[in-house]
Design a protein around this motif. Structure first.
Motif, mmCIF file in Angstrom:
data_model
loop_
_atom_site.group_PDB
_atom_site.id
_atom_site.type_symbol
_atom_site.label_atom_id
_atom_site.label_comp_id
_atom_site.label_asym_id
_atom_site.label_seq_id
_atom_site.Cartn_x
_atom_site.Cartn_y
_atom_site.Cartn_z
ATOM 1 N N GLU A 1 0.362 -1.336 -0.140
ATOM 2 C CA GLU A 1 -0.153 -0.387 0.195
ATOM 3 C C GLU A 1 1.223 1.303 0.224
ATOM 4 O OE1 GLU A 1 -3.355 0.661 -0.032
ATOM 5 O OE2 GLU A 1 -3.582 -1.331 -0.593
ATOM 6 N N LYS B 1 2.184 2.113 -3.164
ATOM 7 C CA LYS B 1 0.872 2.340 -4.236
ATOM 8 C C LYS B 1 0.687 4.444 -3.727
ATOM 9 C CE LYS B 1 -2.641 0.437 -5.068
ATOM 10 N NZ LYS B 1 -4.063 -0.460 -4.760
ATOM 11 N N LYS B 2 0.686 4.745 -2.721
ATOM 12 C CA LYS B 2 0.826 5.743 -1.923
ATOM 13 C C LYS B 2 1.932 6.688 -2.991
ATOM 14 C CE LYS B 2 -0.455 8.550 1.739
ATOM 15 N NZ LYS B 2 0.359 9.005 3.217
#
Length: 151
Positions: free
Chosen positions: A91, A94-95
């Motif tokens: 995550e 992706k951020k």
């Protein structure tokens, strides 16, 4: 359940390259064969893109489907072992990708993202390869376009 020891898993993970990967090299050769010149891993550009095309002010990122969690891709599965580690890590990746893309676009740097799974398909299909290269060349010749993602 993991079938290897933690030491073996660690050794395997250390062997995974983050630069000069096969998909990157394949794509670089395609661009070079079409006369498109670039710098690799330019530290002068935010996000240290895999390729930077100074002539077109364009950063190109070759995203691995697992590490960057390509949506609806068979290569982007979450490992069954230690999901408490992997889910937050992936995550964050992706951020970070989204933040870098936005900052580059705000700095008037054009961005292309090409996914590993597409490059694998291109390597097996010359018609697809030609089609994708034409999309890239069209993007580069259209200064008004700022972002291109090739799934």
């Amino acid at each position: 359940m993991d079938t290897v020891t933690p030491e073996q898993r660690s050794s395997n993970m250390q062997k995974i390259k983050s630069v000069n990967t096969k998909p990157e090299i394949y794509f670089r050769k395609l661009l070079f064969s079409r006369g498109i010149r670039y710098r690799i891993y330019s530290r002068k550009i935010l996000g240290k893109p895999d390729l930077y095309l100074k002539k077109y002010n364009t950063a190109i990122f070759v995203h691995g489907c697992f590490w960057h969690q390509h949506e609806d891709c068979k290569y982007a599965r979450i490992p069954k072992t230690r999901p408490e580690y992997w889910i937050p890590k992936l995550e964050r990746n992706k951020k970070h990708d989204q933040e870098v893309k936005e900052k580059l676009l705000n700095a008037n740097v054009r961005v292309i993202i090409i996914w590993e799974c597409l490059l694998k398909k291109m390597a097996k299909d010359p018609i697809l390869e030609s089609s994708i290269l034409e999309k890239v060349i069209h993007f580069l010749s259209s200064p008004s376009e700022k972002f291109l993602e090739l799934p």
